[in-house]
Design an enzyme around this catalytic site. Structure first.
Site, PDB file in Angstrom:
ATOM      1  N   HIS A  93      60.437  28.584  52.280  1.00 20.92           N
ATOM      2  CA  HIS A  93      59.540  29.427  51.475  1.00 20.92           C
ATOM      3  C   HIS A  93      58.182  28.734  51.516  1.00 20.92           C
ATOM      4  O   HIS A  93      57.973  27.702  50.871  1.00 20.92           O
ATOM      5  CB  HIS A  93      60.078  29.542  50.039  1.00 20.92           C
ATOM      6  CG  HIS A  93      59.151  30.269  49.115  1.00 20.92           C
ATOM      7  ND1 HIS A  93      59.448  31.483  48.554  1.00 20.92           N
ATOM      8  CD2 HIS A  93      57.910  29.954  48.657  1.00 20.92           C
ATOM      9  CE1 HIS A  93      58.439  31.891  47.807  1.00 20.92           C
ATOM     10  NE2 HIS A  93      57.497  30.966  47.839  1.00 20.92           N
ATOM     11  N   ILE A  94      57.257  29.307  52.306  1.00 15.74           N
ATOM     12  CA  ILE A  94      55.962  28.642  52.513  1.00 15.74           C
ATOM     13  C   ILE A  94      54.849  29.539  51.994  1.00 15.74           C
ATOM     14  O   ILE A  94      54.410  30.470  52.679  1.00 15.74           O
ATOM     15  CB  ILE A  94      55.728  28.313  54.010  1.00 15.74           C
ATOM     16  CG1 ILE A  94      57.004  27.770  54.664  1.00 15.74           C
ATOM     17  CG2 ILE A  94      54.589  27.325  54.162  1.00 15.74           C
ATOM     18  CD1 ILE A  94      56.874  27.492  56.147  1.00 15.74           C
ATOM     19  N   GLY A  95      54.437  29.289  50.771  1.00 13.46           N
ATOM     20  CA  GLY A  95      53.303  30.015  50.187  1.00 13.46           C
ATOM     21  C   GLY A  95      52.258  28.983  49.813  1.00 13.46           C
ATOM     22  O   GLY A  95      52.115  27.963  50.502  1.00 13.46           O
ATOM     23  N   ASN A  96      51.558  29.205  48.701  1.00 15.27           N
ATOM     24  CA  ASN A  96      50.687  28.146  48.194  1.00 15.27           C
ATOM     25  C   ASN A  96      51.537  26.941  47.821  1.00 15.27           C
ATOM     26  O   ASN A  96      51.209  25.803  48.099  1.00 15.27           O
ATOM     27  CB  ASN A  96      49.942  28.634  46.966  1.00 15.27           C
ATOM     28  CG  ASN A  96      48.538  29.005  47.321  1.00 15.27           C
ATOM     29  OD1 ASN A  96      47.904  28.328  48.131  1.00 15.27           O
ATOM     30  ND2 ASN A  96      48.051  30.073  46.717  1.00 15.27           N
ATOM     31  N   ASN A  99      55.602  37.912  34.237  1.00 16.23           N
ATOM     32  CA  ASN A  99      55.519  36.622  34.919  1.00 16.23           C
ATOM     33  C   ASN A  99      54.312  35.892  34.323  1.00 16.23           C
ATOM     34  O   ASN A  99      53.173  36.200  34.661  1.00 16.23           O
ATOM     35  CB  ASN A  99      55.333  36.905  36.418  1.00 16.23           C
ATOM     36  CG  ASN A  99      55.299  35.646  37.245  1.00 16.23           C
ATOM     37  OD1 ASN A  99      55.324  34.532  36.701  1.00 16.23           O
ATOM     38  ND2 ASN A  99      55.236  35.804  38.547  1.00 16.23           N
ATOM     39  N   GLU A 118      60.607  38.681  45.354  1.00 17.45           N
ATOM     40  CA  GLU A 118      61.169  38.061  44.153  1.00 17.45           C
ATOM     41  C   GLU A 118      61.249  39.058  43.008  1.00 17.45           C
ATOM     42  O   GLU A 118      62.182  39.034  42.213  1.00 17.45           O
ATOM     43  CB  GLU A 118      60.258  36.912  43.709  1.00 17.45           C
ATOM     44  CG  GLU A 118      60.278  35.746  44.650  1.00 17.45           C
ATOM     45  CD  GLU A 118      59.138  34.772  44.400  1.00 17.45           C
ATOM     46  OE1 GLU A 118      58.001  35.090  44.790  1.00 17.45           O
ATOM     47  OE2 GLU A 118      59.396  33.710  43.830  1.00 17.45           O
ATOM     48  N   ARG A 164      48.865  20.834  46.533  1.00 17.20           N
ATOM     49  CA  ARG A 164      49.751  19.777  46.009  1.00 17.20           C
ATOM     50  C   ARG A 164      50.106  18.780  47.104  1.00 17.20           C
ATOM     51  O   ARG A 164      50.217  19.153  48.267  1.00 17.20           O
ATOM     52  CB  ARG A 164      51.041  20.404  45.456  1.00 17.20           C
ATOM     53  CG  ARG A 164      50.766  21.302  44.287  1.00 17.20           C
ATOM     54  CD  ARG A 164      52.020  22.043  43.836  1.00 17.20           C
ATOM     55  NE  ARG A 164      51.778  23.475  43.802  1.00 17.20           N
ATOM     56  CZ  ARG A 164      52.674  24.388  43.502  1.00 17.20           C
ATOM     57  NH1 ARG A 164      53.919  24.038  43.206  1.00 17.20           N
ATOM     58  NH2 ARG A 164      52.373  25.661  43.489  1.00 17.20           N
ATOM     59  N   GLY A 216      54.712  31.596  55.560  1.00 16.65           N
ATOM     60  CA  GLY A 216      55.917  31.747  56.389  1.00 16.65           C
ATOM     61  C   GLY A 216      55.993  33.116  57.048  1.00 16.65           C
ATOM     62  O   GLY A 216      56.424  33.249  58.200  1.00 16.65           O
ATOM     63  N   GLU A 217      55.518  34.144  56.330  1.00 18.85           N
ATOM     64  CA  GLU A 217      55.593  35.506  56.865  1.00 18.85           C
ATOM     65  C   GLU A 217      54.435  35.836  57.805  1.00 18.85           C
ATOM     66  O   GLU A 217      54.569  36.692  58.667  1.00 18.85           O
ATOM     67  CB  GLU A 217      55.566  36.520  55.700  1.00 18.85           C
ATOM     68  CG  GLU A 217      56.819  36.470  54.846  1.00 18.85           C
ATOM     69  CD  GLU A 217      56.642  37.185  53.503  1.00 18.85           C
ATOM     70  OE1 GLU A 217      55.792  38.067  53.394  1.00 18.85           O
ATOM     71  OE2 GLU A 217      57.381  36.838  52.563  1.00 18.85           O
ATOM     72  N   ASN A 218      53.282  35.173  57.585  1.00 22.38           N
ATOM     73  CA  ASN A 218      52.040  35.648  58.226  1.00 22.38           C
ATOM     74  C   ASN A 218      51.299  34.641  59.076  1.00 22.38           C
ATOM     75  O   ASN A 218      50.185  34.923  59.501  1.00 22.38           O
ATOM     76  CB  ASN A 218      51.071  36.126  57.139  1.00 22.38           C
ATOM     77  CG  ASN A 218      51.618  37.292  56.368  1.00 22.38           C
ATOM     78  OD1 ASN A 218      51.852  38.350  56.937  1.00 22.38           O
ATOM     79  ND2 ASN A 218      51.852  37.102  55.085  1.00 22.38           N
ATOM     80  N   ARG A 227      60.236  36.063  33.928  1.00 20.05           N
ATOM     81  CA  ARG A 227      60.343  34.990  34.918  1.00 20.05           C
ATOM     82  C   ARG A 227      60.154  33.666  34.188  1.00 20.05           C
ATOM     83  O   ARG A 227      59.145  33.453  33.516  1.00 20.05           O
ATOM     84  CB  ARG A 227      59.266  35.141  35.973  1.00 20.05           C
ATOM     85  CG  ARG A 227      59.372  34.035  36.968  1.00 20.05           C
ATOM     86  CD  ARG A 227      58.302  34.098  37.979  1.00 20.05           C
ATOM     87  NE  ARG A 227      58.705  33.262  39.095  1.00 20.05           N
ATOM     88  CZ  ARG A 227      58.163  33.313  40.269  1.00 20.05           C
ATOM     89  NH1 ARG A 227      57.229  34.164  40.523  1.00 20.05           N
ATOM     90  NH2 ARG A 227      58.572  32.495  41.218  1.00 20.05           N
ATOM     91  N   HIS A 272      61.460  28.212  43.059  1.00 12.78           N
ATOM     92  CA  HIS A 272      61.470  29.371  43.975  1.00 12.78           C
ATOM     93  C   HIS A 272      62.875  29.943  44.179  1.00 12.78           C
ATOM     94  O   HIS A 272      63.174  30.565  45.208  1.00 12.78           O
ATOM     95  CB  HIS A 272      60.896  29.011  45.370  1.00 12.78           C
ATOM     96  CG  HIS A 272      59.444  28.679  45.362  1.00 12.78           C
ATOM     97  ND1 HIS A 272      58.935  27.479  45.817  1.00 12.78           N
ATOM     98  CD2 HIS A 272      58.366  29.375  44.937  1.00 12.78           C
ATOM     99  CE1 HIS A 272      57.617  27.468  45.684  1.00 12.78           C
ATOM    100  NE2 HIS A 272      57.250  28.600  45.128  1.00 12.78           N
ATOM    101  N   MET A 306      45.534  29.003  53.934  1.00 15.53           N
ATOM    102  CA  MET A 306      45.920  28.736  55.315  1.00 15.53           C
ATOM    103  C   MET A 306      45.161  29.583  56.320  1.00 15.53           C
ATOM    104  O   MET A 306      44.875  29.142  57.433  1.00 15.53           O
ATOM    105  CB  MET A 306      47.439  28.924  55.462  1.00 15.53           C
ATOM    106  CG  MET A 306      47.982  28.560  56.799  1.00 15.53           C
ATOM    107  SD  MET A 306      47.446  26.912  57.355  1.00 15.53           S
ATOM    108  CE  MET A 306      48.750  25.884  56.738  1.00 15.53           C
TER     109      MET A 306
END
Ligand code: ADP
Length: 399
Positions: free
Chosen positions: A206-209, A7, A383, A239, A331-333, A89, A178, A282
């Protein structure tokens, strides 16, 4: 079968070596600061280690990864012959709609379109693919495209409203990103929650950076929030997400900004970081907001508000929604974000189980109440496992 995943970012390479007989990870690590002073390789598996090295380019980086895999200290294989396939990737896949064996013809076709669309990422990815071909000439390589999942989006949704000729001339359109995460989460949600994706209306957040929200109907993506580049859509860590283009032009003129400086501004210095003036992380935003930092609170409010706006919009284009799924770092945490972006959606049949939501950190869990018309769940993404599976499938099909 042993599958190596690569990646590559603009100054980094992450890698993982999978043993596909049991999906175990034999080696994992990464190289950072390629081309700068202080570049290093850090291994997590088979053992944690960090070594400073001179890594001027991605070619050297790839060679270093291969050396590390076979090194007596930090390695896990005796010879590079043990690697059966490599999965790359690829951020921008242009028109590719599925993971594909990178034959010289396909590689040339991809390069031709991707270098035009996303030159920075595509150039380093092309270099890494070429380096692997040189070092491992008999090992098949598979391209896994972040954009592929979104190739089902219809024309009326992927076009911008600029004059049509710019789409024809430069390929300006919504591509979406994503995609590998969405594919994994869609498959896994159907398994865990026991539904047939072809019969359901699904919104995956999908909520990450970086953030992408996608609308999925009859098993395929019909819209997504990221555009031609990995921006657009909700506000992100650094962003802007969607942005009035005229305001940007105004600012470019006022502040004398070049296109490159403007790209930095909207991709590295905006979002949570830009509004809070504190951080893009976050965890720190939530902590600061809880201790009364008003701009952190404002950033959090804006973030949730914009997510909600897309959830509502996608419920509209899907004609209703059966499942809302949260995934990736935030999203997960982050219970406050999930709660914040679902608040007030009871009119759509969303009933969040407030207590359960507070307790869920990274586990596959339903977080709506039993009588909620819309099932809301957290499904952690993987992923890399999806990429390893794709690589194995594509290579096995060829045999
Ligand atoms: P990327 O888009 O870079 O892959 P991630 O999916 O790792 O990003 O998400 C990064 C974001 O997720 C950060 O804002 C971080 O605060 C949040 N996050 C990640 N892990 C956790 C955790 N265990 N607990 C709370 N927040 C987390």
């Amino acid at each position: 079968m042993k599958v190596l995943l690569l990646n590559c970012g603009s100054s980094s390479i992450k890698y993982k070596l999978y043993d596909m007989s049991d999906h175990s990870v034999m080696a994992a690590g990464g190289i950072e600061k390629i081309g700068s002073a202080g570049s290093f390789i850090k291994t997590k598996l088979p053992k944690a280690d960090k070594t400073l090295c001179d890594i001027p380019d991605h070619n050297t980086g790839v060679q270093l990864v291969l050396q590390t895999l076979t090194s007596p200290e930090n390695g896990c294989i005796h010879s590079l012959d043990e690697i059966d396939a490599v999965g790359d990737r690829i951020v921008h896949g242009g028109p590719f709609s599925e993971s594909t064996l990178l034959t010289p013809e396909i590689f040339a076709e991809w390069k031709k379109c991707a270098l035009g669309l996303a030159p920075v990422h595509s150039e380093v990815q092309a270099k890494s693919i070429e380096a692997i071909s040189k070092c491992l000439p008999n090992v098949p390589q598979v391209g896994i495209f972040d954009t592929a999942f979104h190739q089902t989006i219809p024309e009326h949704a992927y076009l911008t409203s600029l004059p049509y000729e710019f789409y024809e001339k430069y390929g300006i359109r919504r591509y979406g990103f994503h995609g590998t995460s969405f594919r994994y989460v869609l498959q896994r949600s159907a398994q865990v929650l026991g539904f047939n994706a072809n019969e359901k209306r699904i919104i995956i957040c999908h909520i990450g950076n970086g953030i992408s929200v996608s609308a999925i109907k009859e098993g395929v993506c019909i819209d997504t929030t990221m555009g031609m580049m990995p921006n657009d859509g909700p506000m992100m860590g650094t962003r802007t997400g969607d942005m009035d283009a005229s305001a940007l032009l105004f600012l470019m003129e006022k502040e004398n900004l070049t296109p490159a400086a403007t790209l930095d501004l909207i991709s590295k210095n905006s979002g949570l970081l830009g509004i809070s003036g504190l951080t893009n992380d976050m965890r720190e935003i939530v902590e600061a907001a809880q201790s009364g930092h008003s701009r952190a609170q404002l950033a959090l409010d804006m973030y949730c508000y914009r997510l909600k706006r897309y959830i509502g919009a996608y419920a509209a284009i899907l004609g209703g929604v059966d499942y809302i799924i949260f995934t990736a770092g935030v999203g997960e945490n982050q219970p406050p974000v999930r709660k914040g972006c679902l608040e007030g959606l009871e009119f759509m049949g969303v009933q969040l189980d407030i207590e359960t939501n507070e307790k869920v950190y990274g586990q596959e869990t339903v977080i709506s109440t039993p009588d909620s018309k819309v099932t809301v769940a957290v499904i952690p993404t993987d992923e890399e496992l999806m990429m390893a599976q794709d690589t194995m499938q594509v290579v096995t099909k060829q045999k």
